[in-house]
Enzyme design. Structure first.
Site, mmCIF file in Angstrom:
data_model
loop_
_atom_site.group_PDB
_atom_site.id
_atom_site.type_symbol
_atom_site.label_atom_id
_atom_site.label_comp_id
_atom_site.label_asym_id
_atom_site.label_seq_id
_atom_site.Cartn_x
_atom_site.Cartn_y
_atom_site.Cartn_z
ATOM 1 N N HIS A 156 0.834 -1.205 0.000
ATOM 2 C CA HIS A 156 0.000 0.000 0.000
ATOM 3 C C HIS A 156 0.866 1.251 0.000
ATOM 4 O O HIS A 156 1.367 1.683 1.036
ATOM 5 C CB HIS A 156 -0.925 0.024 1.212
ATOM 6 C CG HIS A 156 -2.053 1.008 1.072
ATOM 7 N ND1 HIS A 156 -3.346 0.622 0.800
ATOM 8 C CD2 HIS A 156 -2.074 2.362 1.157
ATOM 9 C CE1 HIS A 156 -4.116 1.692 0.734
ATOM 10 N NE2 HIS A 156 -3.359 2.765 0.951
ATOM 11 N N HIS A 165 1.302 5.232 -2.419
ATOM 12 C CA HIS A 165 0.785 6.121 -3.446
ATOM 13 C C HIS A 165 1.974 6.811 -4.114
ATOM 14 O O HIS A 165 3.040 6.954 -3.498
ATOM 15 C CB HIS A 165 -0.134 7.188 -2.845
ATOM 16 C CG HIS A 165 -1.184 6.643 -1.932
ATOM 17 N ND1 HIS A 165 -2.238 5.886 -2.382
ATOM 18 C CD2 HIS A 165 -1.339 6.745 -0.582
ATOM 19 C CE1 HIS A 165 -3.007 5.549 -1.354
ATOM 20 N NE2 HIS A 165 -2.466 6.056 -0.253
ATOM 21 N N TYR A 198 -7.869 17.367 -0.005
ATOM 22 C CA TYR A 198 -6.572 17.872 0.452
ATOM 23 C C TYR A 198 -5.598 17.854 -0.713
ATOM 24 O O TYR A 198 -5.870 17.242 -1.758
ATOM 25 C CB TYR A 198 -6.027 17.034 1.618
ATOM 26 C CG TYR A 198 -5.614 15.632 1.218
ATOM 27 C CD1 TYR A 198 -4.277 15.306 1.002
ATOM 28 C CD2 TYR A 198 -6.556 14.618 1.047
ATOM 29 C CE1 TYR A 198 -3.892 14.022 0.623
ATOM 30 C CE2 TYR A 198 -6.188 13.342 0.672
ATOM 31 C CZ TYR A 198 -4.862 13.054 0.453
ATOM 32 O OH TYR A 198 -4.492 11.784 0.073
ATOM 33 N N SER A 246 -7.296 9.368 -3.333
ATOM 34 C CA SER A 246 -8.538 10.091 -3.619
ATOM 35 C C SER A 246 -8.297 11.435 -4.298
ATOM 36 O O SER A 246 -9.201 11.975 -4.939
ATOM 37 C CB SER A 246 -9.327 10.303 -2.330
ATOM 38 O OG SER A 246 -8.600 11.115 -1.424
ATOM 39 N N ARG A 271 -10.282 0.206 -5.962
ATOM 40 C CA ARG A 271 -10.485 0.693 -4.598
ATOM 41 C C ARG A 271 -11.868 1.316 -4.481
ATOM 42 O O ARG A 271 -12.254 2.181 -5.266
ATOM 43 C CB ARG A 271 -9.417 1.727 -4.244
ATOM 44 C CG ARG A 271 -9.371 2.050 -2.756
ATOM 45 C CD ARG A 271 -8.372 3.134 -2.454
ATOM 46 N NE ARG A 271 -7.985 3.121 -1.051
ATOM 47 C CZ ARG A 271 -7.359 4.117 -0.439
ATOM 48 N NH1 ARG A 271 -7.047 5.213 -1.118
ATOM 49 N NH2 ARG A 271 -7.041 4.031 0.828
ATOM 50 N N TYR A 314 -11.935 0.767 1.611
ATOM 51 C CA TYR A 314 -11.522 1.705 2.652
ATOM 52 C C TYR A 314 -12.775 2.132 3.401
ATOM 53 O O TYR A 314 -13.631 2.834 2.859
ATOM 54 C CB TYR A 314 -10.815 2.909 2.036
ATOM 55 C CG TYR A 314 -10.333 3.944 3.038
ATOM 56 C CD1 TYR A 314 -9.606 3.561 4.161
ATOM 57 C CD2 TYR A 314 -10.592 5.296 2.856
ATOM 58 C CE1 TYR A 314 -9.150 4.503 5.069
ATOM 59 C CE2 TYR A 314 -10.135 6.244 3.763
ATOM 60 C CZ TYR A 314 -9.418 5.839 4.863
ATOM 61 O OH TYR A 314 -8.971 6.769 5.777
ATOM 62 N N HIS A 359 -5.926 -0.793 6.012
ATOM 63 C CA HIS A 359 -5.570 -0.214 7.314
ATOM 64 C C HIS A 359 -6.328 -0.818 8.514
ATOM 65 O O HIS A 359 -7.083 -0.137 9.215
ATOM 66 C CB HIS A 359 -5.793 1.292 7.274
ATOM 67 C CG HIS A 359 -5.219 1.967 6.069
ATOM 68 N ND1 HIS A 359 -3.974 1.664 5.554
ATOM 69 C CD2 HIS A 359 -5.728 2.935 5.249
ATOM 70 C CE1 HIS A 359 -3.743 2.420 4.491
ATOM 71 N NE2 HIS A 359 -4.781 3.187 4.288
ATOM 72 N N ASP A 405 1.824 2.546 3.612
ATOM 73 C CA ASP A 405 0.960 3.708 3.408
ATOM 74 C C ASP A 405 1.784 4.947 3.054
ATOM 75 O O ASP A 405 1.330 6.068 3.243
ATOM 76 C CB ASP A 405 0.074 3.978 4.634
ATOM 77 C CG ASP A 405 -1.084 4.931 4.329
ATOM 78 O OD1 ASP A 405 -1.564 4.930 3.182
ATOM 79 O OD2 ASP A 405 -1.497 5.683 5.239
#
Length: 326
Positions: free
Chosen positions: A50, A52, A68, A96, A144, A179, A203, A270
């Site tokens: 996991h 990004h 964000y 996202s 996802r 998620y 998570h 993450d």
């Protein structure tokens, strides 16, 4: 004072050209988030399941509806992280901030190559079969479903989202990466156990470490894992606990999952740890600095949660190999 990482992010986000010495070759660059050397032997073929990638937004623009704006962390930085942690494989997940645009993830897959990288995409209702086939060809192995985005915590709405995702996957050998939080997962237990595709919870399935393994909904997750109907990512410990840097209250959750079924667990860092929590003093377009997380220490925690080397190696190597088709 801004760190070099934050300065780079600000410059790239504003389209500025940086001056200075040439960048080091991929794999030779520093990995600033690895501050602690991993103390256990990392097995060949180990996978971070996991992460990004956030490349230059001038080339890969963010979604206008994002909550964000993360710092820039391109595939080259991810490769440096891989080398620093002695990992051979990685799974890039579309965050996202890109909506349903998977271009940044696909670029990361291309640059890291098929021997090292797989991906998880985000799709929308207009994503057609031809695009899905192209995603599969590029290394995507799942989609996802973000049930936290825009405050969607209603189990009924979540049930519809899951059904829609399964219909779009069709006969492709993909999985659903979910998620969500336990209060949504619990009511969906029967539906989740009947889905024709694997389900992977992000998570720790949204469990909160302070509430322990007996918190409402966690037993439902354990039942799904125990039966082989669901997978869980041992990732984002700092999302479940505020007891940095070792998050000791996460250990009972991890060990409960291992006891339920170690063959349905994978590990993830993450990285690059964006601060995605909305704040009243920050606009979605304002730069949200990354959280101060030590990725070396995060990987080291796996040896605390899973002291048995054979099981730990299974979680790092064999399970990701099966789930992501390495």
């Amino acid at each position: 004072m801004l760190s070099r990482r934050q300065t780079l992010a600000l410059a790239l986000a504003n389209g500025l050209a940086l001056t200075g010495p040439p960048a080091r070759a991929a794999g030779q660059a520093a990995a600033p988030t690895v501050k602690t050397a991993v103390s256990f032997p990392v097995p060949p073929g180990a996978c971070d399941c996991h992460v990004h990638v956030i490349p230059d937004p001038a080339k890969f623009p963010f979604w206008e509806g994002r909550a964000y704006t993360p710092p820039v962390d391109p595939p080259e930085s991810l490769l440096a992280l891989q080398h620093a942690l002695k990992l051979d494989r990685v799974v890039i997940v579309t965050p996202s901030v890109y909506g349903t645009d998977n271009a940044a993830t696909l670029d990361g897959l291309r640059l890291l190559g098929p021997e090292r990288a797989r991906g998880v995409a985000v799709i929308g209702p207009r994503t057609g079969p031809a695009e899905l086939d192209a995603l599969a060809q590029a290394g995507i192995r799942g989609i996802r479903v973000n049930l936290e985005q825009a405050g969607v915590f209603d189990p009924a709405a979540s049930a519809k989202a899951l059904d829609s995702a399964v219909q779009q996957i069709g006969q492709r050998p993909w999985h659903l990466q979910v998620y969500s939080r336990l209060s949504v997962i619990g009511p969906l237990k029967q539906q989740l156990s009947a889905l024709p595709v694997p389900v992977v919870f992000d998570h720790f399935a949204g469990a909160q470490a302070a509430l322990g393994p007996d918190q409402p909904g966690f037993n439902d997750v354990l039942d799904l894992v125990r039966s082989g109907k669901a997978w869980v990512k041992l990732s984002g410990a700092y999302r479940a606990s505020d007891k940095a840097p070792d998050y000791p209250d996460v250990t009972p959750l991890a060990r409960a999952l291992v006891a339920a079924n170690p063959d349905r667990l994978v590990w993830g860092s993450d990285w690059p740890h964006p601060d995605s929590v909305p704040r009243p003093d920050r606009k979605p377009t304002d730069l949200a600095p990354a959280q101060d997380v030590d990725d070396g220490r995060l990987l080291d925690l796996l040896a605390v949660w899973v002291p048995e080397r054979a099981i730990r190696d299974r979680i790092l190597v064999e399970n990701p190999k099966r789930l992501y088709d390495f």
